[in-house]
Design a protein around this motif. Sequence first.
Motif, short mmCIF file in Angstrom:
data_model
loop_
_atom_site.label_atom_id
_atom_site.label_comp_id
_atom_site.label_asym_id
_atom_site.label_seq_id
_atom_site.Cartn_x
_atom_site.Cartn_y
_atom_site.Cartn_z
N ASN A 168 0.81 -1.23 0.00
CA ASN A 168 0.00 0.00 0.00
C ASN A 168 0.84 1.27 0.00
OD1 ASN A 168 0.25 -1.52 2.59
ND2 ASN A 168 -0.40 0.40 3.50
N ASN A 169 2.15 1.13 -0.10
CA ASN A 169 3.06 2.28 -0.25
C ASN A 169 3.82 2.17 -1.57
OD1 ASN A 169 4.09 4.74 0.96
ND2 ASN A 169 6.03 3.67 1.29
N ALA A 170 3.22 1.47 -2.54
CA ALA A 170 3.95 1.17 -3.77
C ALA A 170 3.03 1.22 -4.98
CB ALA A 170 4.58 -0.22 -3.66
N VAL A 171 3.66 1.43 -6.14
CA VAL A 171 2.95 1.31 -7.42
C VAL A 171 3.76 0.37 -8.31
CG1 VAL A 171 4.05 3.45 -8.28
CG2 VAL A 171 2.04 2.51 -9.44
N LEU A 172 3.07 -0.60 -8.88
CA LEU A 172 3.66 -1.55 -9.83
C LEU A 172 3.30 -1.11 -11.25
CD1 LEU A 172 4.86 -4.36 -10.75
CD2 LEU A 172 2.56 -5.28 -10.37
N VAL A 173 4.30 -1.00 -12.11
CA VAL A 173 4.06 -0.66 -13.51
C VAL A 173 4.58 -1.80 -14.38
CG1 VAL A 173 4.52 0.95 -15.40
CG2 VAL A 173 4.25 1.81 -13.07
N VAL A 174 3.73 -2.28 -15.27
CA VAL A 174 4.14 -3.23 -16.29
C VAL A 174 3.92 -2.55 -17.64
CG1 VAL A 174 3.76 -5.50 -17.33
CG2 VAL A 174 3.51 -5.20 -14.85
N ALA A 175 4.99 -2.45 -18.42
CA ALA A 175 4.92 -1.74 -19.69
C ALA A 175 5.60 -2.55 -20.77
CB ALA A 175 5.57 -0.36 -19.57
N GLY A 176 4.97 -2.60 -21.95
CA GLY A 176 5.59 -3.29 -23.07
C GLY A 176 4.69 -4.32 -23.70
N ASP A 177 5.30 -5.40 -24.14
CA ASP A 177 4.64 -6.43 -24.95
C ASP A 177 4.06 -7.51 -24.04
OD1 ASP A 177 3.89 -8.00 -27.12
OD2 ASP A 177 5.87 -8.94 -27.26
N PHE A 178 2.76 -7.45 -23.79
CA PHE A 178 2.11 -8.44 -22.94
C PHE A 178 0.65 -8.62 -23.34
CE2 PHE A 178 1.66 -4.33 -20.72
CZ PHE A 178 0.29 -4.27 -20.52
N GLU A 179 0.07 -9.71 -22.84
CA GLU A 179 -1.37 -9.95 -22.99
C GLU A 179 -2.04 -9.49 -21.70
OE1 GLU A 179 -2.13 -14.02 -23.94
OE2 GLU A 179 -0.59 -14.07 -25.53
N THR A 180 -3.03 -8.64 -21.81
CA THR A 180 -3.59 -7.95 -20.64
C THR A 180 -4.14 -8.91 -19.60
OG1 THR A 180 -4.10 -6.02 -22.00
CG2 THR A 180 -5.23 -6.21 -19.87
N GLU A 181 -5.03 -9.79 -19.98
CA GLU A 181 -5.69 -10.66 -19.00
C GLU A 181 -4.71 -11.61 -18.35
OE1 GLU A 181 -8.66 -10.04 -17.85
OE2 GLU A 181 -8.63 -8.36 -19.27
N LYS A 182 -3.80 -12.14 -19.13
CA LYS A 182 -2.77 -13.03 -18.57
C LYS A 182 -1.91 -12.27 -17.56
CE LYS A 182 1.28 -15.77 -19.85
NZ LYS A 182 2.17 -16.19 -20.97
N THR A 183 -1.57 -11.03 -17.90
CA THR A 183 -0.72 -10.23 -17.02
C THR A 183 -1.44 -9.90 -15.72
OG1 THR A 183 0.42 -9.30 -18.93
CG2 THR A 183 0.57 -8.07 -16.86
N LYS A 184 -2.71 -9.56 -15.81
CA LYS A 184 -3.48 -9.27 -14.59
C LYS A 184 -3.52 -10.47 -13.66
CE LYS A 184 -6.55 -5.62 -16.30
NZ LYS A 184 -7.96 -5.24 -16.57
N LYS A 185 -3.67 -11.65 -14.25
CA LYS A 185 -3.70 -12.87 -13.43
C LYS A 185 -2.35 -13.09 -12.75
CE LYS A 185 -4.88 -17.77 -13.40
NZ LYS A 185 -3.79 -18.09 -12.46
N LEU A 186 -1.27 -12.90 -13.50
CA LEU A 186 0.06 -13.07 -12.92
C LEU A 186 0.30 -12.05 -11.79
CD1 LEU A 186 2.22 -13.61 -16.15
CD2 LEU A 186 1.74 -15.31 -14.37
N ILE A 187 -0.14 -10.84 -12.00
CA ILE A 187 0.01 -9.81 -10.96
C ILE A 187 -0.75 -10.20 -9.70
CG2 ILE A 187 -0.60 -7.42 -10.35
CD1 ILE A 187 0.05 -6.70 -13.29
N GLU A 188 -1.96 -10.68 -9.87
CA GLU A 188 -2.75 -11.13 -8.72
C GLU A 188 -2.08 -12.30 -8.03
OE1 GLU A 188 -5.38 -11.19 -5.79
OE2 GLU A 188 -5.42 -9.67 -7.38
N ASP A 189 -1.57 -13.25 -8.82
CA ASP A 189 -0.92 -14.43 -8.25
C ASP A 189 0.31 -14.06 -7.43
OD1 ASP A 189 -2.79 -16.04 -9.44
OD2 ASP A 189 -1.51 -16.65 -11.12
N TYR A 190 1.11 -13.12 -7.93
CA TYR A 190 2.39 -12.82 -7.28
C TYR A 190 2.30 -11.70 -6.24
CZ TYR A 190 4.91 -15.95 -10.38
OH TYR A 190 5.35 -17.07 -11.02
#
Length: 439
Positions: free
Chosen positions: A206-228
């Motif tokens: 809650n004191n951080a921001v995660l940025v993912v930028a570049g070549d990715f598939e949106t839904e797959k990336t959201k799932k990975l972010i939730e998992d990790y």
Amino acid sequence: MKKLCYLSFLSLLFCTNIFAQKVQFEEYDLSNGMHVILHKDNTAPVIITSVMYHVGAKDENPERTGFAHFFEHLLFEGTKNIERGEWFKIVSANGGTNNANTTQDRTYYYEVFPSNNLELGLWMESERLLHPVINQIGVDTQNEVVKEEKRLRVDNSPYGQWIPTVFANLFVEHPYRWTTIGSLEHLDAASLEEFQAFNKKFYVPNNAVLVVAGDFETEKTKKLIEDYFGSIPKGEAVVRETITEKPITSKIEATFEDPNIQIPAVFTVYRTPAMTTRDARVLDMISTILSDGKSSRLYKKLVDDKKKALQVAAFNYSLEDYGAYIIFALPLGENTLDDLVVEMDEEITKLQTELISEKELQKLRNKFENQFVNANSSVEGIAGSLATYYMLYNDVNLINTEIDIYNSITREEIREIAKKYLNPNQQLVLDYLPKKEIE
């Protein structure tokens, strides 16, 4: 007909280029309070995973300065699942690069990978957040690294002490009075438990921001972010005290002797408002008028025409709570530091009393347009900007709209802001001198 078609093509190309500069992004929060920003760009098989933490030098105990910068190093030591010394090996073995940096306001970590290593980047950043190993061997190792960095960049570097000296004189109460490298004595005196407590307080989702930028598939990336990241426990809210400086109402004069220089320098410095304000952006434009390029006012006057200075520059050092407007020059020949101050003050007075020309204003706007385009020209640059605009400005879309603010600044505003902040009674004058030899 061919000419018309050619002009139409140029118009289309111009519109396409302008349109291409608009940065598309999506943002949302995880249940633990971590903010997430996604910027999709499939033009190249590259992915950036980055995390910015809202912790910088200003968040330190005055008796334990240097902690935020120290953690920039310490959190590469290893984690529960990444053995000590393996972090950089893993990144390079997978075709990536990584780095981190710290300011008075925030700390930023990032990896650049081929896009097929997105999951690896997310896993490594989640490990840094959830499972860092903070032990005595890591603290002792990085203490030596930081000491060497300070020796190279500050203690033994020509003019390396000017930033600490300026900020120590410009701020009395606010923690901007010390710099990110901090005190080595404070780091030496700190216990392992103090480092662990600093990590527990500030390195929370809650004191951080995660940025993912570049070549990715949106839904797959959201799932990975939730998992990790989704299951990482929320930390206690970081509560900051608002520290207000009293206005500077009379000139401050200071001197510093540097054993690493032969040519003296002079700095005239003014305390300025936070980076988020319109006034700070006007001061950015004033800097460009004064010293951006060989046709700028201070360079043309002091270096080219009068040949009084070897070098001159002006810039607005903007930070989250305050800023510092800094002008400095190195004298040429027999010219004194006082001579340079008189000349620099004269140029400020001109800005306070005379409107810049419409031609100068258009030139300014062109330069800021160019800077805007360059800042958004790489996925890596975009990732850093997205994190910064969220963390320090509370408006991610400034990545697209901040240029509109600069373009709306008027000649009259430039004059008024110069009058408001750049006056002799608000000024710090620092004579930065070669150290005298003891006879």
